[in-house]
Design a protein around this motif. Structure first.
Motif, PDB file in Angstrom:
ATOM      1  N   GLY A 188     -33.550  69.403  30.596  1.00 17.82           N
ATOM      2  CA  GLY A 188     -33.018  68.043  30.508  1.00 17.82           C
ATOM      3  C   GLY A 188     -32.132  67.753  31.699  1.00 17.82           C
ATOM      4  N   ASN A 189     -31.329  66.704  31.607  1.00 17.35           N
ATOM      5  CA  ASN A 189     -30.415  66.346  32.705  1.00 17.35           C
ATOM      6  C   ASN A 189     -29.038  65.956  32.182  1.00 17.35           C
ATOM      7  OD1 ASN A 189     -31.028  63.932  31.498  1.00 17.35           O
ATOM      8  ND2 ASN A 189     -32.033  63.031  33.276  1.00 17.35           N
ATOM      9  N   LEU A 190     -28.671  66.553  31.056  1.00 19.87           N
ATOM     10  CA  LEU A 190     -27.409  66.203  30.407  1.00 19.87           C
ATOM     11  C   LEU A 190     -26.194  66.662  31.198  1.00 19.87           C
ATOM     12  CD1 LEU A 190     -26.047  65.015  27.861  1.00 19.87           C
ATOM     13  CD2 LEU A 190     -26.176  67.310  26.849  1.00 19.87           C
ATOM     14  N   ILE A 191     -26.288  67.851  31.832  1.00 21.06           N
ATOM     15  CA  ILE A 191     -25.132  68.435  32.510  1.00 21.06           C
ATOM     16  C   ILE A 191     -25.377  68.509  34.013  1.00 21.06           C
ATOM     17  CG2 ILE A 191     -23.572  70.410  32.595  1.00 21.06           C
ATOM     18  CD1 ILE A 191     -24.572  71.199  29.840  1.00 21.06           C
ATOM     19  N   PRO A 192     -24.575  67.820  34.820  1.00 25.90           N
ATOM     20  CA  PRO A 192     -24.751  67.846  36.284  1.00 25.90           C
ATOM     21  C   PRO A 192     -24.655  69.263  36.839  1.00 25.90           C
ATOM     22  CG  PRO A 192     -23.246  66.093  35.627  1.00 25.90           C
ATOM     23  CD  PRO A 192     -23.486  66.933  34.401  1.00 25.90           C
ATOM     24  N   GLY A 193     -25.624  69.622  37.679  1.00 27.19           N
ATOM     25  CA  GLY A 193     -25.613  70.940  38.289  1.00 27.19           C
ATOM     26  C   GLY A 193     -26.243  72.015  37.438  1.00 27.19           C
ATOM     27  N   HIS A 194     -26.499  71.707  36.166  1.00 30.00           N
ATOM     28  CA  HIS A 194     -27.074  72.694  35.250  1.00 30.00           C
ATOM     29  C   HIS A 194     -28.408  72.241  34.673  1.00 30.00           C
ATOM     30  CE1 HIS A 194     -23.563  75.333  35.094  1.00 30.00           C
ATOM     31  NE2 HIS A 194     -22.822  74.252  35.077  1.00 30.00           N
ATOM     32  N   GLY A 195     -28.624  70.935  34.603  1.00 29.45           N
ATOM     33  CA  GLY A 195     -29.839  70.426  33.951  1.00 29.45           C
ATOM     34  C   GLY A 195     -29.540  70.054  32.520  1.00 29.45           C
ATOM     35  N   GLY A 196     -30.331  70.590  31.603  1.00 30.99           N
ATOM     36  CA  GLY A 196     -30.128  70.301  30.193  1.00 30.99           C
ATOM     37  C   GLY A 196     -29.122  71.239  29.555  1.00 30.99           C
ATOM     38  N   LEU A 197     -28.758  70.920  28.328  1.00 30.41           N
ATOM     39  CA  LEU A 197     -27.825  71.768  27.596  1.00 30.41           C
ATOM     40  C   LEU A 197     -28.421  73.154  27.371  1.00 30.41           C
ATOM     41  CD1 LEU A 197     -25.152  71.948  26.014  1.00 30.41           C
ATOM     42  CD2 LEU A 197     -26.399  71.151  23.994  1.00 30.41           C
ATOM     43  N   LEU A 198     -29.702  73.197  27.077  1.00 27.32           N
ATOM     44  CA  LEU A 198     -30.369  74.471  26.829  1.00 27.32           C
ATOM     45  C   LEU A 198     -30.422  75.330  28.097  1.00 27.32           C
ATOM     46  CD1 LEU A 198     -31.673  76.035  24.552  1.00 27.32           C
ATOM     47  CD2 LEU A 198     -33.862  74.959  25.098  1.00 27.32           C
ATOM     48  N   ASP A 199     -30.470  74.682  29.252  1.00 27.87           N
ATOM     49  CA  ASP A 199     -30.419  75.431  30.516  1.00 27.87           C
ATOM     50  C   ASP A 199     -29.090  76.170  30.642  1.00 27.87           C
ATOM     51  OD1 ASP A 199     -32.924  74.620  31.749  1.00 27.87           O
ATOM     52  OD2 ASP A 199     -32.034  72.635  31.905  1.00 27.87           O
ATOM     53  N   ARG A 200     -28.042  75.564  30.119  1.00 33.19           N
ATOM     54  CA  ARG A 200     -26.692  76.119  30.271  1.00 33.19           C
ATOM     55  C   ARG A 200     -26.395  77.210  29.256  1.00 33.19           C
ATOM     56  NH1 ARG A 200     -23.262  78.554  31.417  1.00 33.19           N
ATOM     57  NH2 ARG A 200     -21.185  78.097  32.180  1.00 33.19           N
ATOM     58  N   ILE A 201     -26.939  77.080  28.058  1.00 36.48           N
ATOM     59  CA  ILE A 201     -26.560  78.019  26.996  1.00 36.48           C
ATOM     60  C   ILE A 201     -27.729  78.890  26.552  1.00 36.48           C
ATOM     61  CG2 ILE A 201     -24.776  76.442  26.176  1.00 36.48           C
ATOM     62  CD1 ILE A 201     -26.686  75.810  23.806  1.00 36.48           C
ATOM     63  N   ASP A 202     -28.800  78.939  27.356  1.00 37.77           N
ATOM     64  CA  ASP A 202     -29.991  79.692  26.949  1.00 37.77           C
ATOM     65  C   ASP A 202     -29.678  81.157  26.644  1.00 37.77           C
ATOM     66  OD1 ASP A 202     -29.445  80.260  29.577  1.00 37.77           O
ATOM     67  OD2 ASP A 202     -31.383  79.636  30.359  1.00 37.77           O
ATOM     68  N   GLY A 203     -28.770  81.753  27.436  1.00 38.40           N
ATOM     69  CA  GLY A 203     -28.405  83.143  27.166  1.00 38.40           C
ATOM     70  C   GLY A 203     -27.444  83.268  26.000  1.00 38.40           C
ATOM     71  N   SER A 204     -26.509  82.332  25.898  1.00 39.53           N
ATOM     72  CA  SER A 204     -25.464  82.399  24.877  1.00 39.53           C
ATOM     73  C   SER A 204     -26.009  82.267  23.459  1.00 39.53           C
ATOM     74  CB  SER A 204     -24.419  81.301  25.119  1.00 39.53           C
ATOM     75  OG  SER A 204     -23.831  81.441  26.390  1.00 39.53           O
ATOM     76  N   ILE A 205     -27.025  81.426  23.271  1.00 35.88           N
ATOM     77  CA  ILE A 205     -27.527  81.222  21.912  1.00 35.88           C
ATOM     78  C   ILE A 205     -28.191  82.476  21.362  1.00 35.88           C
ATOM     79  CG2 ILE A 205     -27.825  78.727  22.138  1.00 35.88           C
ATOM     80  CD1 ILE A 205     -30.752  79.165  22.677  1.00 35.88           C
ATOM     81  N   PHE A 206     -28.528  83.403  22.245  1.00 39.95           N
ATOM     82  CA  PHE A 206     -29.070  84.687  21.794  1.00 39.95           C
ATOM     83  C   PHE A 206     -27.983  85.763  21.800  1.00 39.95           C
ATOM     84  CE2 PHE A 206     -32.770  82.410  23.455  1.00 39.95           C
ATOM     85  CZ  PHE A 206     -33.641  82.533  22.395  1.00 39.95           C
ATOM     86  N   ALA A 207     -27.141  85.741  22.833  1.00 37.17           N
ATOM     87  CA  ALA A 207     -26.134  86.794  22.991  1.00 37.17           C
ATOM     88  C   ALA A 207     -25.041  86.729  21.932  1.00 37.17           C
ATOM     89  CB  ALA A 207     -25.515  86.708  24.380  1.00 37.17           C
ATOM     90  N   LEU A 208     -24.622  85.535  21.540  1.00 42.96           N
ATOM     91  CA  LEU A 208     -23.531  85.424  20.572  1.00 42.96           C
ATOM     92  C   LEU A 208     -23.907  86.006  19.203  1.00 42.96           C
ATOM     93  CD1 LEU A 208     -22.010  81.958  21.480  1.00 42.96           C
ATOM     94  CD2 LEU A 208     -20.886  84.169  21.647  1.00 42.96           C
ATOM     95  N   PRO A 209     -24.940  85.482  18.545  1.00 40.87           N
ATOM     96  CA  PRO A 209     -25.259  86.021  17.210  1.00 40.87           C
ATOM     97  C   PRO A 209     -25.732  87.473  17.237  1.00 40.87           C
ATOM     98  CG  PRO A 209     -26.966  84.488  17.921  1.00 40.87           C
ATOM     99  CD  PRO A 209     -25.828  84.360  18.894  1.00 40.87           C
ATOM    100  N   ILE A 210     -26.628  87.797  18.171  1.00 39.71           N
ATOM    101  CA  ILE A 210     -27.145  89.167  18.246  1.00 39.71           C
ATOM    102  C   ILE A 210     -26.033  90.120  18.665  1.00 39.71           C
ATOM    103  CG2 ILE A 210     -28.793  90.690  19.402  1.00 39.71           C
ATOM    104  CD1 ILE A 210     -30.662  88.280  19.682  1.00 39.71           C
ATOM    105  N   GLY A 211     -25.189  89.656  19.585  1.00 41.98           N
ATOM    106  CA  GLY A 211     -24.066  90.473  20.031  1.00 41.98           C
ATOM    107  C   GLY A 211     -23.117  90.802  18.897  1.00 41.98           C
TER     108      GLY A 211
END
Length: 218
Positions: A188-211
């Motif tokens: 997406g283009n929600l966050i400048p410099g990052h693209g979409g929200l999922l581009d920014r948190i793609d690692g976190s949404i897996f690392a937080l719960p699994i971690g």
């Protein structure tokens, strides 16, 4: 690179400020914000899947299963946050430092490509993710140390940054694989410099719960 790095830095600073302020001011406001992130991430995921030439039944399966995963991840994060918000924020910061380390080291040193799944990922970037994860973790952990409800053995402290960063990087590659299949650069283009929200948190949404699950085993 400088302009892109500036955009990413400003965006990251704004997001981190919003996250920490909301978390420290009001628990339920932060959790509501977290739930909104889950929904927006799912919407971006749907757009990615719809661009891939899957059979309709496979699209439905991918969309439903990802929603189920996101809701389960939210429940895990919800419970951990209510038990010890500072521990939650500490682990979140590892994800942030891992992402920053991968970007800065990858752009600075370049070198051998990590995988064909994501051509922009490099071995140097992966190493940078691990290095900054350790730096970020110990700085934040020492700062929040007296406020933490969770108490961990020294072995756990050594391995936590590694496991969290590793899951972050694998999560990033997972989303990158589907973006590549969809032939898009950003979700997406929600966050400048990052693209979409999922581009920014793609690692976190897996690392937080699994971690958190892995950490609970120590």
């Amino acid at each position: 690179m400088k302009s892109e790095l500036l955009k990413r830095s400003i965006s990251s600073l704004f997001i981190l400020s919003l996250v920490f302020l909301s978390a420290l001011v009001n628990d339920y406001f932060f959790l509501s914000l977290l739930f909104i992130v889950v929904i927006l991430s799912w919407i971006e995921w749907i757009k990615v899947i719809e661009k891939i030439r899957f059979k309709k039944i496979y699209r439905i399966i991918y969309i439903i299963f990802f929603l189920i995963y996101l809701l389960m991840a939210f429940i895990i994060c919800f419970n951990v946050f209510l038990i010890d918000k500072y521990f939650f924020l500490t682990i979140l910061m590892i994800c942030v430092f891992s992402d920053v380390g991968g970007y800065v080291f990858g752009k600075t040193f370049g070198g051998k490509k990590l995988t064909k799944i994501s051509p922009n990922k490099t071995v140097s970037g992966s190493i940078g993710s691990f290095i900054l994860s350790y730096i970020g973790f110990f700085v934040i952990y020492l700062y929040f140390g007296d406020l933490l409800f969770v108490r961990l053995q020294i072995e756990a402290l050594v391995f936590i940054p590694f496991f969290i960063s590793l899951i972050c990087q694998l999560g990033d590659l997972f989303i990158s694989y589907f973006k590549r299949r969809a032939k898009i650069k950003d979700t997406g283009n929600l966050i400048p410099g990052h693209g979409g929200l999922l581009d920014r948190i793609d690692g976190s949404i897996f690392a937080l719960p699994i971690g958190f699950i892995i950490i609970s085993m120590f």
